[in-house]
Write a protein that holds these residues in place. Structure first.
Motif, PDB file in Angstrom:
ATOM      1  N   LEU A   2     -16.278  41.722 102.873  1.00 52.87           N
ATOM      2  CA  LEU A   2     -16.952  40.451 102.582  1.00 52.87           C
ATOM      3  C   LEU A   2     -16.477  39.852 101.267  1.00 52.87           C
ATOM      4  N   THR A  86     -23.190  37.843 104.882  1.00 49.37           N
ATOM      5  CA  THR A  86     -23.865  39.076 104.484  1.00 49.37           C
ATOM      6  C   THR A  86     -24.679  39.634 105.634  1.00 49.37           C
TER       7      THR A  86
ATOM      8  N   ARG B  17     -31.660  43.463 102.755  1.00 49.69           N
ATOM      9  CA  ARG B  17     -31.402  42.256 103.548  1.00 49.69           C
ATOM     10  C   ARG B  17     -32.618  41.340 103.555  1.00 49.69           C
ATOM     11  N   LEU B  20     -32.541  38.630 100.830  1.00 46.11           N
ATOM     12  CA  LEU B  20     -31.496  37.608 100.769  1.00 46.11           C
ATOM     13  C   LEU B  20     -32.114  36.248 100.510  1.00 46.11           C
ATOM     14  N   ALA B  40     -25.461  37.513  98.212  1.00 42.76           N
ATOM     15  CA  ALA B  40     -24.624  38.348  99.064  1.00 42.76           C
ATOM     16  C   ALA B  40     -24.608  39.768  98.534  1.00 42.76           C
ATOM     17  N   TYR B  41     -24.410  40.715  99.457  1.00 43.60           N
ATOM     18  CA  TYR B  41     -24.244  42.106  99.040  1.00 43.60           C
ATOM     19  C   TYR B  41     -23.469  42.829 100.138  1.00 43.60           C
ATOM     20  N   ASP B  42     -22.973  44.034  99.794  1.00 37.90           N
ATOM     21  CA  ASP B  42     -22.323  44.849 100.824  1.00 37.90           C
ATOM     22  C   ASP B  42     -22.786  46.295 100.682  1.00 37.90           C
TER      23      ASP B  42
END
Lengths: 93, 97
Positions: A2, A86, B17, B20, B40-42
């Protein structure tokens, strides 16, 4: 992937990379890779008096693992796109 | 169409999540904290935050009295990428009355 994609879209923009050793470098994002290693062009040190040894550095390669923050241009962020990406990435990760 | 799969909270990352587009509190290594809007994140906990306040806490020891002086340094950044290897925890903002 991402953030790799996100930084690829940001190539050519001005960013400030803050390293884990507190050094902050401002420059034009030239390229990025899957490890989020960063190449900066037209590099200048944010606090020149504190870090004079970097005065002659114009282009640099920064190992991704030594980055603490990257300050992004406020208009370099499409928040809706980020939210959607995301949600897609985080699912099934 | 799998929408139940999308909103199911199964693992810790699913909890993030839920935050967000909301403001969150992030505790980082080396006595740093962030408060900002999560964009955003991962899975590494790399993040992009908006309207961020960073608080750095440092403790000085007075040479004579040996008392601990706790200092905090704050700054704000409009948009910030945070590398995940510095993140300790992520939470909704703490309520400080």
């Amino acid at each position: 992937m991402l953030f790799f994609s996100y930084f690829k879209d940001l190539v050519g923009r001005e960013v400030t990379v803050e390293l884990k050793n507190d050094l902050a470098l401002r420059g034009t994002l030239h390229s990025v890779d899957q490890y989020l290693n960063i190449k900066l062009e037209n590099t200048r040190v944010v606090d020149q008096d504190k870090y004079p040894h970097m005065l002659s550095v114009r282009n640099c390669f920064i190992r991704g693992s030594v980055v603490r923050y990257v300050q992004l241009p406020p208009d370099g962020v499409d928040v809706e796109l980020l939210h959607d990406a995301t949600r897609r990435e985080a699912r099934g990760g | 169409m799998g929408s139940e799969e999308e909103s199911a909270v199964k693992e810790p990352l699913d909890l993030i999540r839920l935050s967000l587009d909301e403001r969150i509190y992030v505790k980082l290594r080396h006595d740093r904290e962030l408060r900002g809007k999560l964009h955003a994140y991962d899975q590494h906990l790399n993040m992009i935050l908006g309207d961020v306040e960073e608080i750095v806490t440092s403790v000085e020891i007075d040479d004579e009295t040996y008392e601990e002086i706790v200092r905090t340094t704050r700054r704000t950044v409009p948009f910030l990428f945070v590398r995940g290897d510095g993140v300790i925890l992520v939470s909704p903002p703490l309520r400080t009355a």
